[in-house]
Design an enzyme around this catalytic site. Sequence first.
Site, PDB file in Angstrom:
ATOM      1  N   THR A 191       0.496  -0.204   8.298  1.00 53.94           N
ATOM      2  CA  THR A 191       1.663  -0.841   7.680  1.00 53.94           C
ATOM      3  C   THR A 191       1.287  -1.762   6.522  1.00 53.94           C
ATOM      4  O   THR A 191       2.155  -2.366   5.902  1.00 53.94           O
ATOM      5  CB  THR A 191       2.430  -1.674   8.732  1.00 53.94           C
ATOM      6  OG1 THR A 191       1.482  -2.565   9.353  1.00 53.94           O
ATOM      7  CG2 THR A 191       3.048  -0.795   9.795  1.00 53.94           C
ATOM      8  N   ARG A 211     -20.666  -3.414   5.755  1.00 51.05           N
ATOM      9  CA  ARG A 211     -21.154  -2.868   4.477  1.00 51.05           C
ATOM     10  C   ARG A 211     -22.646  -3.077   4.224  1.00 51.05           C
ATOM     11  O   ARG A 211     -23.313  -2.213   3.670  1.00 51.05           O
ATOM     12  CB  ARG A 211     -20.372  -3.492   3.307  1.00 51.05           C
ATOM     13  CG  ARG A 211     -18.970  -2.943   3.165  1.00 51.05           C
ATOM     14  CD  ARG A 211     -18.273  -3.591   1.975  1.00 51.05           C
ATOM     15  NE  ARG A 211     -16.850  -3.273   1.989  1.00 51.05           N
ATOM     16  CZ  ARG A 211     -15.909  -4.083   1.542  1.00 51.05           C
ATOM     17  NH1 ARG A 211     -16.228  -5.271   1.053  1.00 51.05           N
ATOM     18  NH2 ARG A 211     -14.646  -3.721   1.580  1.00 51.05           N
ATOM     19  N   CYS A 220     -13.264  -3.203  -3.298  1.00 53.54           N
ATOM     20  CA  CYS A 220     -12.517  -2.535  -4.382  1.00 53.54           C
ATOM     21  C   CYS A 220     -13.137  -2.791  -5.758  1.00 53.54           C
ATOM     22  O   CYS A 220     -13.262  -1.873  -6.575  1.00 53.54           O
ATOM     23  CB  CYS A 220     -11.057  -2.987  -4.360  1.00 53.54           C
ATOM     24  SG  CYS A 220     -10.828  -4.731  -4.003  1.00 53.54           S
ATOM     25  N   GLN A 244      -8.565  -9.835 -10.817  1.00 51.44           N
ATOM     26  CA  GLN A 244      -8.115  -9.095  -9.638  1.00 51.44           C
ATOM     27  C   GLN A 244      -6.646  -9.360  -9.304  1.00 51.44           C
ATOM     28  O   GLN A 244      -6.189 -10.506  -9.277  1.00 51.44           O
ATOM     29  CB  GLN A 244      -9.032  -9.425  -8.447  1.00 51.44           C
ATOM     30  CG  GLN A 244     -10.478  -9.035  -8.722  1.00 51.44           C
ATOM     31  CD  GLN A 244     -11.433  -9.208  -7.557  1.00 51.44           C
ATOM     32  OE1 GLN A 244     -12.592  -9.519  -7.769  1.00 51.44           O
ATOM     33  NE2 GLN A 244     -10.984  -8.997  -6.341  1.00 51.44           N
ATOM     34  N   SER A 266      -2.207  -7.676  -5.258  1.00 51.34           N
ATOM     35  CA  SER A 266      -2.194  -6.712  -4.145  1.00 51.34           C
ATOM     36  C   SER A 266      -3.521  -6.721  -3.388  1.00 51.34           C
ATOM     37  O   SER A 266      -3.575  -6.275  -2.237  1.00 51.34           O
ATOM     38  CB  SER A 266      -1.903  -5.297  -4.653  1.00 51.34           C
ATOM     39  OG  SER A 266      -2.936  -4.877  -5.525  1.00 51.34           O
ATOM     40  N   GLY A 267      -4.575  -7.233  -4.020  1.00 52.32           N
ATOM     41  CA  GLY A 267      -5.850  -7.392  -3.314  1.00 52.32           C
ATOM     42  C   GLY A 267      -5.714  -8.371  -2.155  1.00 52.32           C
ATOM     43  O   GLY A 267      -6.553  -8.396  -1.259  1.00 52.32           O
ATOM     44  N   HIS A 279      -7.093  -3.798 -10.598  1.00 52.03           N
ATOM     45  CA  HIS A 279      -8.137  -4.770 -10.934  1.00 52.03           C
ATOM     46  C   HIS A 279      -8.776  -4.397 -12.281  1.00 52.03           C
ATOM     47  O   HIS A 279      -8.997  -3.217 -12.570  1.00 52.03           O
ATOM     48  CB  HIS A 279      -9.259  -4.744  -9.883  1.00 52.03           C
ATOM     49  CG  HIS A 279      -8.877  -5.338  -8.550  1.00 52.03           C
ATOM     50  ND1 HIS A 279      -7.668  -5.942  -8.290  1.00 52.03           N
ATOM     51  CD2 HIS A 279      -9.594  -5.421  -7.393  1.00 52.03           C
ATOM     52  CE1 HIS A 279      -7.649  -6.375  -7.034  1.00 52.03           C
ATOM     53  NE2 HIS A 279      -8.792  -6.059  -6.466  1.00 52.03           N
ATOM     54  N   ASN A 313      -6.730  -0.806  -7.352  1.00 50.01           N
ATOM     55  CA  ASN A 313      -7.547  -1.297  -6.232  1.00 50.01           C
ATOM     56  C   ASN A 313      -7.114  -0.730  -4.892  1.00 50.01           C
ATOM     57  O   ASN A 313      -7.900  -0.664  -3.948  1.00 50.01           O
ATOM     58  CB  ASN A 313      -7.526  -2.829  -6.179  1.00 50.01           C
ATOM     59  CG  ASN A 313      -6.134  -3.413  -6.332  1.00 50.01           C
ATOM     60  OD1 ASN A 313      -5.520  -3.287  -7.396  1.00 50.01           O
ATOM     61  ND2 ASN A 313      -5.627  -4.037  -5.289  1.00 50.01           N
TER      62      ASN A 313
HETATM   63  N1  LIG Z   1      -5.673  -4.764  -0.777  1.00 48.08           N
HETATM   64  C1  LIG Z   1      -6.730  -4.264  -1.401  1.00 48.08           C
HETATM   65  O1  LIG Z   1      -6.765  -4.134  -2.643  1.00 48.08           O
HETATM   66  C2  LIG Z   1      -7.917  -3.812  -0.611  1.00 48.08           C
HETATM   67  C3  LIG Z   1      -8.894  -3.066  -1.276  1.00 48.08           C
HETATM   68  C4  LIG Z   1     -10.037  -2.663  -0.568  1.00 48.08           C
HETATM   69  C5  LIG Z   1     -10.158  -2.994   0.763  1.00 48.08           C
HETATM   70  N2  LIG Z   1      -9.186  -3.716   1.378  1.00 48.08           N
HETATM   71  C6  LIG Z   1      -9.370  -4.028   2.798  1.00 48.08           C
HETATM   72  O2  LIG Z   1      -8.400  -3.279   3.545  1.00 48.08           O
HETATM   73  C7  LIG Z   1      -7.999  -4.025   4.672  1.00 48.08           C
HETATM   74  C8  LIG Z   1      -6.476  -4.151   4.680  1.00 48.08           C
HETATM   75  O3  LIG Z   1      -6.068  -4.828   3.531  1.00 48.08           O
HETATM   76  P1  LIG Z   1      -4.545  -4.818   3.042  1.00 48.08           P
HETATM   77  O4  LIG Z   1      -4.602  -5.425   1.682  1.00 48.08           O
HETATM   78  O5  LIG Z   1      -3.930  -3.503   3.236  1.00 48.08           O
HETATM   79  O6  LIG Z   1      -3.886  -5.889   4.055  1.00 48.08           O
HETATM   80  P2  LIG Z   1      -2.361  -6.051   4.515  1.00 48.08           P
HETATM   81  O7  LIG Z   1      -1.400  -5.530   3.512  1.00 48.08           O
HETATM   82  O8  LIG Z   1      -2.245  -7.481   4.897  1.00 48.08           O
HETATM   83  O9  LIG Z   1      -2.273  -5.152   5.834  1.00 48.08           O
HETATM   84  C9  LIG Z   1      -2.959  -5.496   7.012  1.00 48.08           C
HETATM   85  C10 LIG Z   1      -2.754  -4.417   8.057  1.00 48.08           C
HETATM   86  O10 LIG Z   1      -3.519  -4.764   9.207  1.00 48.08           O
HETATM   87  C11 LIG Z   1      -2.632  -4.858  10.332  1.00 48.08           C
HETATM   88  N3  LIG Z   1      -3.041  -5.953  11.198  1.00 48.08           N
HETATM   89  C12 LIG Z   1      -3.273  -7.225  10.839  1.00 48.08           C
HETATM   90  N4  LIG Z   1      -3.606  -7.950  11.935  1.00 48.08           N
HETATM   91  C13 LIG Z   1      -3.559  -7.104  12.990  1.00 48.08           C
HETATM   92  C14 LIG Z   1      -3.801  -7.242  14.392  1.00 48.08           C
HETATM   93  N5  LIG Z   1      -4.169  -8.408  14.924  1.00 48.08           N
HETATM   94  N6  LIG Z   1      -3.682  -6.146  15.181  1.00 48.08           N
HETATM   95  C15 LIG Z   1      -3.323  -4.965  14.648  1.00 48.08           C
HETATM   96  N7  LIG Z   1      -3.086  -4.760  13.314  1.00 48.08           N
HETATM   97  C16 LIG Z   1      -3.207  -5.826  12.504  1.00 48.08           C
HETATM   98  C17 LIG Z   1      -1.258  -5.135   9.764  1.00 48.08           C
HETATM   99  O11 LIG Z   1      -0.287  -4.727  10.699  1.00 48.08           O
HETATM  100  P3  LIG Z   1       1.164  -5.457  10.762  1.00 48.08           P
HETATM  101  O12 LIG Z   1       1.913  -5.010   9.543  1.00 48.08           O
HETATM  102  O13 LIG Z   1       1.750  -4.932  12.030  1.00 48.08           O
HETATM  103  O14 LIG Z   1       0.900  -6.927  10.768  1.00 48.08           O
HETATM  104  C18 LIG Z   1      -1.301  -4.251   8.513  1.00 48.08           C
HETATM  105  O15 LIG Z   1      -1.076  -2.919   8.881  1.00 48.08           O
HETATM  106  C19 LIG Z   1      -8.760  -5.358   4.613  1.00 48.08           C
HETATM  107  O16 LIG Z   1      -9.929  -5.234   5.388  1.00 48.08           O
HETATM  108  C20 LIG Z   1      -9.111  -5.473   3.152  1.00 48.08           C
HETATM  109  O17 LIG Z   1     -10.273  -6.251   2.946  1.00 48.08           O
HETATM  110  C21 LIG Z   1      -8.058  -4.125   0.730  1.00 48.08           C
END
Ligand SMILES: NC(=O)c1ccc[n+]([C@@H]2O[C@H](COP(=O)([O-])OP(=O)(O)OC[C@H]3O[C@@H](n4cnc5c(N)ncnc54)[C@H](OP(=O)(O)O)[C@@H]3O)[C@@H](O)[C@H]2O)c1
Length: 361
Positions: free
Chosen positions: A9, A102, A133, A160, A163-164, A264, A339
């Site tokens: 989500t 990593r 990213c 950056q 959305s990061g 980014h 990103n």
């Molecule tokens: N955003 C970027 O540009 C980017 C790029 C590369 C890597 N990443 C990595 O990808 C990962 C996700 O990032 P995001 O930006 O997509 O974050 P996000 O939009 O905040 O989404 C977080 C996700 O994790 C779930 N979650 C959080 N806490 C949880 C828990 N205690 N139990 C089960 N599910 C949980 C959330 O579910 P709910 O909706 O139910 O809370 C949601 O599906 C991170 O590790 C981040 O470092 C992000």
Amino acid sequence: MDIAVIGATGVVGKQCLELLGSGALPGLGRVVPVASAGSAGRNLAVEYGLSLKIEDVVALDDFDPSGIDLAIFSAGAPISRELGPVVAAAGALVVDNSSAFRMEDDVPLVVPQVNPQTMATRPARGIVSVPNCSTIQLVRALHPLRALGGLERLIVATYQAASGGGLRGLDELAATSRTILDSEPSAGLLTGPPVSATVGPPVGAPGRFGQPLAFSLVPEIGLRDDDGISHEEHKLRREPRKILNLPELRVAATAVRVPVVNGHSEAVHVTFDGPVDAGDALDVLRTAPGLRVYGADEGYPMPRQVCASPRSSALVHVGRVRADPDDPCSLLLWVVADNLVVGAALTALEIARLAAEASWA
Ligand SMILES: NC(=O)c1ccc[n+]([C@@H]2O[C@H](COP(=O)([O-])OP(=O)(O)OC[C@H]3O[C@@H](n4cnc5c(N)ncnc54)[C@H](OP(=O)(O)O)[C@@H]3O)[C@@H](O)[C@H]2O)c1
């Protein structure tokens, strides 16, 4: 192939599902979206308008990994650290978007266009890490340039997007931008936010970015180490060394959060072990798969345009390639990528595809 998307989500998880819906991974069987208990039961196929058959969201505590061939983790490092090894032990290949594993020696850190050889054999731990990213777009631009000479030194400044910072970061940028626009007459915009918000985090509300981001920028991303370098900057130092297999590469990074919604950007200064020519650099960059290269008369990439279409979002965009007038061994470039796509979901699925081709997953 039966797959689970952990963090389905979130902004990265949504992108994974959209790419799966557009056929990024052939041979799909069950698709199990996993998130927090608060999201359990959501029908993401309907919410996201996907042409993909997926199950309703399962709460992490209720997720049963048996029978899952591939698990893509995008729910933050603590969840990857705790659950990744459990899911891998149950037989799935874990492809992890977080920073959890990593830099571990027995976990490959893979960018398929750069170091696919690290996937020659299935890792014993059953875990593959997707780099940060900002690292992905950086090494994808640098790797082809190695044809010109050895890389000695990188100086990179990142710009950056919000959305990061995930969904919370996007919501915060939208809400605070709206508040400023609604509350200030346009001349008032020049006066900026209240003084209390210009020095140190605003009292009681540090926010997703540590400082107010709207109509400003924040020159530090994530926690800071005792050496004054932020975790994001350390990732930009350590990860390229591992991916490019250049442990001695000297890297100085400044990671900056900017009020861009998505995409980014990076200003890169790269020094080689001998003289280099900007025209030769453009020639080798143009031969690299997955790059869009902008010559001097072809404009330059900008994040909003780069992220405007799925086709453009799937590429790393490189422009403003030029010589350093004071150093014949150095070049300057401007690198932009989505990103959420190149920087996370697409790279994770490309890794999964390599694994499937090697019959690991
Ligand atoms: N955003 C970027 O540009 C980017 C790029 C590369 C890597 N990443 C990595 O990808 C990962 C996700 O990032 P995001 O930006 O997509 O974050 P996000 O939009 O905040 O989404 C977080 C996700 O994790 C779930 N979650 C959080 N806490 C949880 C828990 N205690 N139990 C089960 N599910 C949980 C959330 O579910 P709910 O909706 O139910 O809370 C949601 O599906 C991170 O590790 C981040 O470092 C992000």
